[in-house]
Design a protein around this motif. Structure first.
Motif, PDB file in Angstrom:
ATOM      1  N   TYR A  14       0.829  -1.208   0.000  1.00 32.72           N
ATOM      2  CA  TYR A  14       0.000   0.000   0.000  1.00 32.72           C
ATOM      3  C   TYR A  14       0.863   1.257   0.000  1.00 32.72           C
ATOM      4  O   TYR A  14       1.971   1.278   0.538  1.00 32.72           O
ATOM      5  N   GLY A  15       0.306   2.298  -0.598  1.00 34.72           N
ATOM      6  CA  GLY A  15       0.839   3.627  -0.384  1.00 34.72           C
ATOM      7  C   GLY A  15       0.143   4.246   0.809  1.00 34.72           C
ATOM      8  O   GLY A  15      -0.785   3.658   1.381  1.00 34.72           O
ATOM      9  N   PRO A  16       0.560   5.454   1.231  1.00 32.62           N
ATOM     10  CA  PRO A  16      -0.115   6.109   2.346  1.00 32.62           C
ATOM     11  C   PRO A  16      -1.610   6.265   2.092  1.00 32.62           C
ATOM     12  O   PRO A  16      -2.033   6.566   0.969  1.00 32.62           O
ATOM     13  N   THR A  17      -2.403   6.016   3.120  1.00 32.63           N
ATOM     14  CA  THR A  17      -3.849   6.205   3.023  1.00 32.63           C
ATOM     15  C   THR A  17      -4.141   7.693   3.082  1.00 32.63           C
ATOM     16  O   THR A  17      -3.638   8.393   3.958  1.00 32.63           O
ATOM     17  N   LEU A  18      -4.962   8.183   2.157  1.00 29.32           N
ATOM     18  CA  LEU A  18      -5.240   9.612   2.024  1.00 29.32           C
ATOM     19  C   LEU A  18      -6.622   9.944   2.589  1.00 29.32           C
ATOM     20  O   LEU A  18      -7.514   9.098   2.617  1.00 29.32           O
ATOM     21  N   LEU A  19      -6.787  11.198   3.004  1.00 27.10           N
ATOM     22  CA  LEU A  19      -8.077  11.654   3.526  1.00 27.10           C
ATOM     23  C   LEU A  19      -8.438  12.993   2.921  1.00 27.10           C
ATOM     24  O   LEU A  19      -7.628  13.933   2.926  1.00 27.10           O
ATOM     25  N   SER A  20      -9.657  13.085   2.387  1.00 29.24           N
ATOM     26  CA  SER A  20     -10.190  14.333   1.868  1.00 29.24           C
ATOM     27  C   SER A  20     -11.584  14.524   2.428  1.00 29.24           C
ATOM     28  O   SER A  20     -12.515  13.782   2.074  1.00 29.24           O
ATOM     29  N   GLY A  21     -11.741  15.481   3.321  1.00 27.81           N
ATOM     30  CA  GLY A  21     -13.024  15.645   3.981  1.00 27.81           C
ATOM     31  C   GLY A  21     -13.367  14.392   4.759  1.00 27.81           C
ATOM     32  O   GLY A  21     -12.623  13.973   5.650  1.00 27.81           O
ATOM     33  N   ASN A  22     -14.478  13.740   4.418  1.00 24.60           N
ATOM     34  CA  ASN A  22     -14.887  12.495   5.065  1.00 24.60           C
ATOM     35  C   ASN A  22     -14.659  11.272   4.175  1.00 24.60           C
ATOM     36  O   ASN A  22     -15.215  10.208   4.430  1.00 24.60           O
ATOM     37  N   THR A  23     -13.831  11.453   3.139  1.00 27.69           N
ATOM     38  CA  THR A  23     -13.539  10.359   2.216  1.00 27.69           C
ATOM     39  C   THR A  23     -12.124   9.848   2.437  1.00 27.69           C
ATOM     40  O   THR A  23     -11.158  10.611   2.351  1.00 27.69           O
ATOM     41  N   LEU A  24     -12.027   8.544   2.736  1.00 26.87           N
ATOM     42  CA  LEU A  24     -10.736   7.889   2.909  1.00 26.87           C
ATOM     43  C   LEU A  24     -10.374   7.195   1.608  1.00 26.87           C
ATOM     44  O   LEU A  24     -11.207   6.491   1.024  1.00 26.87           O
ATOM     45  N   ILE A  25      -9.128   7.377   1.140  1.00 33.08           N
ATOM     46  CA  ILE A  25      -8.705   6.815  -0.138  1.00 33.08           C
ATOM     47  C   ILE A  25      -7.526   5.879   0.104  1.00 33.08           C
ATOM     48  O   ILE A  25      -6.475   6.287   0.586  1.00 33.08           O
ATOM     49  N   ILE A  26      -7.727   4.609  -0.225  1.00 31.56           N
ATOM     50  CA  ILE A  26      -6.731   3.567  -0.014  1.00 31.56           C
ATOM     51  C   ILE A  26      -5.963   3.355  -1.317  1.00 31.56           C
ATOM     52  O   ILE A  26      -6.555   3.182  -2.380  1.00 31.56           O
ATOM     53  N   GLN A  27      -4.631   3.360  -1.227  1.00 35.65           N
ATOM     54  CA  GLN A  27      -3.798   3.106  -2.393  1.00 35.65           C
ATOM     55  C   GLN A  27      -3.340   1.643  -2.368  1.00 35.65           C
ATOM     56  O   GLN A  27      -2.350   1.311  -1.715  1.00 35.65           O
ATOM     57  N   ALA A  28      -4.056   0.785  -3.064  1.00 37.14           N
ATOM     58  CA  ALA A  28      -3.737  -0.638  -3.120  1.00 37.14           C
ATOM     59  C   ALA A  28      -2.761  -0.863  -4.273  1.00 37.14           C
ATOM     60  O   ALA A  28      -3.156  -0.998  -5.431  1.00 37.14           O
ATOM     61  N   LYS A  29      -1.472  -0.892  -3.957  1.00 38.99           N
ATOM     62  CA  LYS A  29      -0.464  -0.849  -5.010  1.00 38.99           C
ATOM     63  C   LYS A  29      -0.335  -2.160  -5.772  1.00 38.99           C
ATOM     64  O   LYS A  29      -0.010  -2.157  -6.960  1.00 38.99           O
ATOM     65  N   ASP A  30      -0.546  -3.292  -5.114  1.00 36.51           N
ATOM     66  CA  ASP A  30      -0.446  -4.572  -5.827  1.00 36.51           C
ATOM     67  C   ASP A  30      -1.443  -4.672  -6.963  1.00 36.51           C
ATOM     68  O   ASP A  30      -1.140  -5.217  -8.026  1.00 36.51           O
ATOM     69  N   THR A  31      -2.616  -4.165  -6.728  1.00 38.83           N
ATOM     70  CA  THR A  31      -3.687  -4.290  -7.719  1.00 38.83           C
ATOM     71  C   THR A  31      -3.812  -3.051  -8.595  1.00 38.83           C
ATOM     72  O   THR A  31      -4.575  -3.060  -9.568  1.00 38.83           O
ATOM     73  N   GLY A  32      -3.075  -1.973  -8.259  1.00 39.35           N
ATOM     74  CA  GLY A  32      -3.181  -0.749  -9.031  1.00 39.35           C
ATOM     75  C   GLY A  32      -4.559  -0.133  -8.943  1.00 39.35           C
ATOM     76  O   GLY A  32      -5.110   0.343  -9.937  1.00 39.35           O
ATOM     77  N   LYS A  33      -5.127  -0.141  -7.730  1.00 36.49           N
ATOM     78  CA  LYS A  33      -6.486   0.361  -7.570  1.00 36.49           C
ATOM     79  C   LYS A  33      -6.561   1.350  -6.416  1.00 36.49           C
ATOM     80  O   LYS A  33      -6.002   1.131  -5.340  1.00 36.49           O
TER      81      LYS A  33
END
Length: 424
Positions: free
Chosen positions: A394-413
């Motif tokens: 994984y890359g660092p988990t990001l936060l924008s407002g109330n939305t959490l964004i997961i960087q799943a690097k193995d799957t490119g998603k």
């Protein structure tokens, strides 16, 4: 002689059970039970990308070597830019900065993707600029190059001849730029350099000094590299050297000493770690956390506070948050914490190896190597939700407002989920 059995008139040797050479069992951690959180949206990205999100709610990522701007709340594509770009960007005050594979530095208007400027090819070998105030810093070999953040015009170039590697700009303060290099010689260690922000002239350098903990009132506080030291000696110390910011002349050495409580053999992990919060200096040893005022140092003075905390193999990490400090444990990847109010320690139960941990507000987000991410309540340490990611890296988990964004690097998603109210 082997015994035989008669099967269908045919004589066969009797089977013998094999005894294992080694048989060892460790009970699995109890499964985390938390509601499954369904994604708000998903998007593809290049697996080696370092995505970022701006204060305006724009997520910048890369797909097929192109910069992609997404609305962080709904995943809608806003625009794409360029091609053959290095998969990393920086942003500041409505502008996003990046680098092409040819070493050109570019700047875009973040909301529209309109290009503001682009340098010639070969300017840098950086992944992305380090933008501080009105300057974008890049590196090329052992050189640091300062670009005007508004125009891309080169302001100056400074070279550290004694380093074979690129330096890294750590901070600016009072017209001085501080950068760190790894310098090789009889002893390889970190070196702190100070440059004039306007001209790039090197003002001074100090070998075996880490990036500044702080720059205050014309003084630079820098932790000294203590390696090598006697591993067999239970006595340990951390030294913070205080330099004149303009000249590099040493004004003071703050020495903090303790004796290890553990039994030998000792390791470098026992040499302590520090974080600075305002004037409060926290030092973690193998058995305690001590608090001092960095601006009121007195030799051999007792700490302002001391907490008994078993801390073998752990290091202070991040910053003080919600009156808590945090530790990383490299062997397991786990993050634990301590409440400054009472010294109570806490952790977060996982059911597989932690790979990426990020803390925002009251939320603790731990992505595991088994392809799931758990969200925890910082106050109670209880799991609040689970996301199935299908990834191990994984890359660092990001936060924008109330939305959490997961960087799943193995799957490119990229996987976006809603943060529950209890974790905000």
């Amino acid at each position: 002689m082997l015994a035989a059995v008669l099967v269908g008139g045919i004589s066969l040797p009797a089977a013998q059970a094999a005894a294992p050479v080694v048989s060892y069992n460790v009970p699995a951690s109890p499964a985390i039970k938390a509601p499954i959180q369904k994604p708000l949206w998903t998007a593809s990205f290049d697996k080696n990308t370092n995505s970022v999100v701006t204060d305006d709610g724009i997520l910048f990522t890369f797909n097929g070597g192109k910069l992609v701007a997404l609305n962080a709340n709904n995943g809608k594509k806003l625009y794409t830019y360029g091609s053959r770009l290095r998969p990393d960007v920086a942003h500041q005050k409505g502008t996003v900065y990046g680098v092409t594979e040819a070493g050109q530095v570019y700047a875009l208007q973040a909301k529209t993707g309109k290009r503001l400027w682009q340098t010639a090819a070969g300017v840098t070998d950086s992944g992305s600029p380090r933008v501080i105030g009105d300057t974008a810093y890049v590196t090329k070999g052992n050189a640091i190059i300062a670009l005007d953040a508004a125009t891309g015009k080169q302001c100056w170039k400074a070279i550290e001849e004694q380093s074979e590697f690129a330096g890294g700009v750590s901070m600016e303060a009072d017209g001085i730029v501080y950068a760190s290099y790894m310098v090789q010689g009889a002893l390889t260690s970190v070196q702190l350099d100070a440059f004039d922000k306007k001209t790039g002239k090197k003002l001074w350098k100090q070998f075996r000094q880490y990036p500044p903990l702080a720059v205050r009132n014309g003084l630079v506080y820098s932790l000294r590299d203590e390696y090598p030291f006697d591993d067999a000696d239970p006595k340990r110390e951390l030294n913070i050297n205080v330099f004149d910011a303009k000249t590099g002349v040493e004004k003071e050495t703050q020495t903090y000493s303790w004796s290890l409580g553990a039994l030998p053999p000792y390791t470098r992990d026992n040499n302590g770690s520090v974080i600075l919060n305002g004037n409060d200096l926290y030092i973690a040893t193998d058995s305690a956390v001590m608090k001092y005022d960095i601006t009121a140092y007195k030799k051999d003075a007792k700490p302002l506070q001391k907490w008994s905390v078993p801390n073998v193999g752990k290091s202070l990490i991040g910053s003080v948050h919600d009156n808590k400090i945090f530790f990383s444990k490299e062997a397991s990847g786990a993050i634990t914490g301590m409440k400054l109010a009472n010294g109570q320690t806490f952790g977060f139960q996982t059911d597989n190896q932690p790979v990426q941990t990020d803390i925002y507000g009251n939320g603790v987000y731990i992505a595991q190597s088994d392809g799931v991410l758990h969200g925890y309540n910082l106050q109670t340490a209880a799991p609040a939700f689970t996301v199935n990611t299908g990834s191990r890296q994984y890359g660092p988990t990001l936060l924008s407002g109330n939305t959490l964004i997961i960087q799943a690097k193995d799957t490119g998603k990229l996987i976006a989920v809603q943060v529950p109210k209890t974790l905000r």
